[in-house]
Structure formats: structure tokens, C-alpha cells
Motif scaffolding. Structure first.
Motif, short mmCIF file in Angstrom:
data_model
loop_
_atom_site.label_atom_id
_atom_site.label_comp_id
_atom_site.label_asym_id
_atom_site.label_seq_id
_atom_site.Cartn_x
_atom_site.Cartn_y
_atom_site.Cartn_z
N LEU A 281 0.51 -1.37 0.20
CA LEU A 281 0.46 -0.14 -0.01
C LEU A 281 1.02 1.31 0.00
O LEU A 281 0.55 2.59 -0.42
CB LEU A 281 -0.70 -0.15 1.23
CG LEU A 281 -1.58 1.17 1.35
CD1 LEU A 281 -2.29 1.47 0.32
CD2 LEU A 281 -2.57 1.08 2.56
N LEU A 282 2.20 1.33 0.76
CA LEU A 282 2.38 2.64 1.13
C LEU A 282 3.15 3.08 0.19
O LEU A 282 4.18 3.74 0.08
CB LEU A 282 3.50 2.87 2.32
CG LEU A 282 2.87 2.78 3.47
CD1 LEU A 282 2.93 2.71 4.63
CD2 LEU A 282 2.04 3.97 3.41
N GLU A 283 3.58 1.63 -0.73
CA GLU A 283 4.49 1.76 -2.00
C GLU A 283 4.17 1.94 -3.29
O GLU A 283 4.27 2.12 -4.71
CB GLU A 283 5.48 0.25 -1.80
CG GLU A 283 6.67 0.59 -1.18
CD GLU A 283 7.61 1.99 -1.26
OE1 GLU A 283 7.71 2.54 -2.71
OE2 GLU A 283 7.55 2.73 -0.09
N ASP A 284 2.61 1.96 -3.02
CA ASP A 284 1.91 1.66 -4.92
C ASP A 284 1.63 2.87 -5.00
O ASP A 284 1.29 4.11 -4.51
CB ASP A 284 0.21 1.04 -4.22
CG ASP A 284 -0.34 0.71 -5.62
OD1 ASP A 284 0.43 0.32 -6.45
OD2 ASP A 284 -1.88 0.45 -5.60
N ALA A 285 0.80 3.01 -6.23
CA ALA A 285 0.83 4.05 -7.36
C ALA A 285 -0.76 3.87 -6.74
O ALA A 285 -1.98 3.66 -7.86
CB ALA A 285 0.94 4.60 -8.79
#
Length: 497
Positions: A281-285
Motif C-alpha cells: 500500500l505505501l509503495e503503490d500508485a
């Protein structure tokens, strides 16, 4: 705050300005958020400049009268006002947390008027060609009004929506099917009784699918790449504001907490029939939307797989085996990283087809060209545009004076991004403070509020602002990690401050 309207110059005004010597000036191309940030930064450092735009008013894509704008009147921004404002002028408290295009346009016009940037503005003037003369260190610029002028440097702030990208099979769509790119979307009026296919995996595709579902008979959404869907608000606050207060020292625990919160409010993407996200989640677009999940669950929007082919009778075949015959196809398939007025060989490209830019802004080996806003990020992009503009103004100012700072900047630029450490945000607002000091009776309340907003942006890992490289075709405008790029820009800004 009053919203002062901008009185545009007439064509004769533009001719008078361009008849004056321009060789010592910087030309800023584009009067949207990035161009205004650059103009304000140059003015603060007393660097002479002209600001041109093909439209009659400032505002860029948010200008309501711009025919080629990729936004539409009913659209809501996915980033809140807290992250959609300049550090030295807050959004009006009367505005809602998430702005519509007309409200953003009013804010940008007010900003330009406040700092008298319109004194340098040449409306309805676009750049046809810009040719570098490297031996003289200048640019020869041909303008749409027939004038040819020479400038010492060029700040390209034309945005990223100038060249829409289409998949290869788009040319095979039968004539009876209406096709348009997301850049041409103006709303769902006229879709009554129509079967609509949206093609694309990102934020624009999701927003258009929701908008189309208001009137269309059916909406199918062809999704190739999975992304997390997150709500606009968390705990009664805008999601980007809530995320900015998360404790950054929790590390991986932040990710688990964030994913659990999303699962409770919206659910896993797979539960909506969307592909599994390729990143955490924290690395996703991520896709930011409160309406997408309900529209999918009530059957108004139906996700499908990637498009494999389209037949002569307009039947579309998907990777999952399904078929669909649309009346309308909307391509929300991104934009190519390109400029219509810059020569192709001015900025080299990487092996992936991206523009090879130091800090996403500066071509290597070229002192008099800056490109602003050539990246996509989740959440508010304005903090990034401002930081790019500030560093660009400092660098251009240093180049003019031939200072030791200019030599140090050149050295770091040639070494590349990986050699620049991410730097924690400073309390001061860079060149903005210099601009504010030029005003009589500066507003301390605005500066303190803006400083708090800037500080909150720099702390923690934001689920609404982090983005990783999503799968895409070569040469498209890339996604970048906004916080990491901001940190590196702030480090380089420290060379000049």
C-alpha cells in the motif's frame, strides 16, 4: 482572501514586451501551477523573465475556458487543499477540502495577481519552436504571434498532458465506435443509453468510470495493473492530512496499520474484482476514491481484464475470456513525455524511454534549460513543483553570476540522483520567503500556517503520496516517489540557501 481577476494584456501589449531586448531574460513557458511557481521564484531573486501561455489567462489545465484541459467541471481533486496550495498563500477557508477545477483556477489567478506575476504575462502566446544556440548560451524562440526572440534560458512548464498516449489496437477500432482520450473527457452528459468501455488502470480511469456510471447504460473498466483503492478521508480528516501525521519511526508497522484500515473501509482490490496490486500500500500508485467501490458493488462499473483484441464488428475480447461491444471507448492510458517545441535531441532519454533529467528537472550538461513537473505522483503535486521551481531559480541565478555555487551544482548534476541524499524538510520555505518580503505588510499568519503545512508534508510516509513504478509502456510520464524526490531537491536547494 479576495480572488482578484487577472486583466490580460492585449496582443499589442505582448508585441511591445517582445520588441524590448529579451536576451538577458528567462522565458517561462506555461502559466499553470508550475509556471507560476517558477515565475514567483525568479521574481524573488530579481531574475528578469517573461511568462507565456497559449490561453488568455493563467491557471494551466485548471483554466475553465481551456478547450484541451484534461479536467472537467464536475471533477474533484484527489489531494486536499492542505496539499494543493503554495507555501506563501493558503487556500481560502471557505473552499471545501477537495477542490473543483474552477476553485483551483480562482486560487491560481489570485496568486498571480498578489505577486504581480501578470505584469510579465503574455496571454495567447505559445511557443512554436525553441532552438538552442550553445556557443552563445541562448535560445532562439519562435512564438505564435510571429515574433522571434532570444532568451538566456528556458523554463519548460508546459505540463504532462500535451501528447496523449494510445494503445496499439486503438487504430483498429471501427468508425462506428466513438473513441476519445481522457484528455478529451468533459463529463458524462450524452452517455444515456450508451455502453462505455474505460481502458486504463490509474486514477483518471477510475474517476472517469465513476463519472460515466452516472448516466451510461453500462460501464466496463479494462484494468491491466492492480492498485490499492483508498478513501479520500480517514477518521473524518482528508486522507493526505491524516497520513502526514503518522509516526515515521514505526516503519513496516505503518504499512500493516494502513492496509488494515483500507480493508475495513473499502476492502482488498481483489474483493472488487480488480487485479492484485503489484506493490504494498505505501509503495503503490494508489487510486483515491470514495465512490469507486460502491459503483463496482452495485454493478454500475464492472472491472474486466486487459484488452486482447477488437473485431471488425467492435466486439472487444479481454484476457479473462469475456467479450463486450461498446458504443464509446475512453482511453485513460496516460501521456507521453514530450514537448512539441523542444528539439528531440535536446534532452537525452534513458533506456526506458524516459527523459534523462537530474532530479526530474535538469538536463545533464545544459545550464539554460529546466523542465518542471514531468512526473506523476499520488496526492498533491504542488509541493514538488514548488521545490523544483525554487531550485531551478536558484540554479539559473547562480549560472548568471558564475558563482562557486553554480560550479558545485554542475558537479552534483553530472553525478546523478543516486549521489544526492534525501534531506529532511527545513523550516524555512526557500525562495518563497524572499518573494513574501517584497510585499508591503506581509501576512505572518499565512506564513506560519504555510510553514506548519510544509513541516507536516515532510514527516512520515504518506499512503496518499508514495508511488512506485507502475507497469507502463516506454516513454510515458513516469510515477516517482514524491517524498524521496522532495528530499533530494531540498538537499540541493541547501547549496544555494
Amino acid at each position: 482572501m479576495s480572488h482578484a481577476s487577472v486583466t490580460p494584456h492585449t496582443s499589442s501589449d505582448a508585441a511591445d514586451v517582445l520588441d524590448a531586448p529579451t536576451r538577458e531574460k528567462v522565458l517561462v513557458v506555461g502559466a499553470g501551477p508550475a509556471g507560476l511557481a517558477a515565475a514567483a521564484a525568479l521574481k524573488a531573486l530579481r531574475v528578469p523573465f517573461d511568462l507565456v501561455d497559449g490561453n488568455k489567462d493563467v491557471g494551466g489545465i485548471w483554466n475553465e475556458e481551456r478547450e484541451d484541459s484534461p479536467v472537467w467541471p464536475a471533477m474533484e481533486m484527489v489531494s486536499s487543499t492542505r496539499f494543493t496550495q503554495y507555501e506563501d498563500m493558503i487556500q481560502p477557508v471557505s473552499f471545501p477540502p477537495f477542490l473543483r477545477p474552477g476553485q483551483m483556477a480562482k486560487y491560481l489567478r489570485a496568486y498571480a495577481a498578489r505577486y504581480e506575476l501578470t505584469d510579465h504575462f503574455l496571454p495567447k502566446v505559445s511557443v512554436r519552436t525553441a532552438t538552442p544556440f550553445d556557443e552563445e548560451g541562448v535560445w532562439q524562440v519562435e512564438l505564435s504571434n510571429g515574433k522571434v526572440a532570444v532568451y538566456s534560458a528556458l523554463v519548460a512548464a508546459h505540463g504532462i498532458s500535451g501528447r496523449p498516449h494510445l494503445p496499439r489496437w486503438a487504430s483498429e477500432v471501427p468508425d462506428e465506435v466513438r473513441t476519445l482520450h481522457a484528455a478529451q473527457w468533459t463529463g458524462s452528459d450524452g452517455l444515456e443509453g450508451k455502453r462505455v468501455l474505460i481502458v486504463g488502470s490509474g486514477q483518471s480511469a477510475a474517476d472517469i468510470a465513476v463519472d460515466a456510471a452516472r448516466r451510461a447504460l453500462e460501464v466496463r473498466w479494462s484494468v491491466r495493473t492492480g492498485h490499492w483503492v483508498v478513501p479520500r478521508s480517514i477518521g473524518g480528516r482528508p486522507g493526505d492530512v491524516a497520513a502526514s501525521h503518522e509516526p515515521s519511526l514505526l516503519g513496516p508497522l505503518n504499512e500493516k496499520i494502513a492496509e488494515q484500515a483500507v480493508r475495513r473501509t473499502i476492502g482488498d482490490p481483489q474483493s472488487l474484482g480488480l487485479p492484485r496490486p503489484s506493490a504494498s500500500l505505501l509503495e503503490d500508485a494508489v487510486i483515491i476514491s470514495d465512490e469507486l467501490a460502491p459503483r463496482i458493488r452495485d454493478g454500475r462499473v464492472t472491472p474486466t481484464g486487459d484488452v486482447e483484441s477488437i473485431a471488425a464488428d467492435a466486439t472487444v475480447s479481454f484476457s479473462a475470456g469475456a467479450e463486450y461491444t461498446p458504443d464509446v471507448i475512453v482511453f485513460a492510458t496516460g501521456y507521453e513525455q514530450a514537448s512539441e517545441y523542444l528539439p528531440e535531441d535536446v534532452v537525452p532519454r534513458t533506456a526506458d524511454g524516459e527523459l534523462d533529467l537530474f532530479l526530474g528537472t535538469f538536463p545533464r550538461g545544459r545550464d539554460n534549460l529546466v523542465l518542471l513537473g514531468q512526473q506523476r505522483v499520488n496526492g498533491g503535486v504542488l509541493p514538488l513543483l514548488v521545490e523544483q521551481a525554487d531550485v531551478a531559480a536558484y540554479a539559473l541565478h547562480a549560472m548568471r553570476s558564475g558563482s562557486a555555487q553554480a560550479e558545485e551544482f554542475r558537479r552534483i548534476r553530472e553525478r546523478g540522483d543516486s549521489e544526492v541524499p534525501a534531506h529532511e524538510a527545513r523550516e524555512e520555505s526557500g525562495v518563497r520567503g524572499k518573494l513574501e518580503s517584497l510585499l508591503p505588510g506581509r501576512r505572518e499568519d499565512q506564513r506560519s500556517d504555510a510553514g506548519a503545512a510544509a513541516a507536516s508534508r515532510s514527516t512520515g510516509a504518506s499512503a496518499a503520496s508514495r508511488s512506485a513504478g507502475a507497469s507502463r509502456d516506454e516513454g510515458l510520464v513516469p510515477f516517482v516517489d514524491r517524498d524521496r524526490l522532495l528530499g533530494r531537491l531540498r538537499f540541493v536547494r541547501g547549496l544555494f540557501a
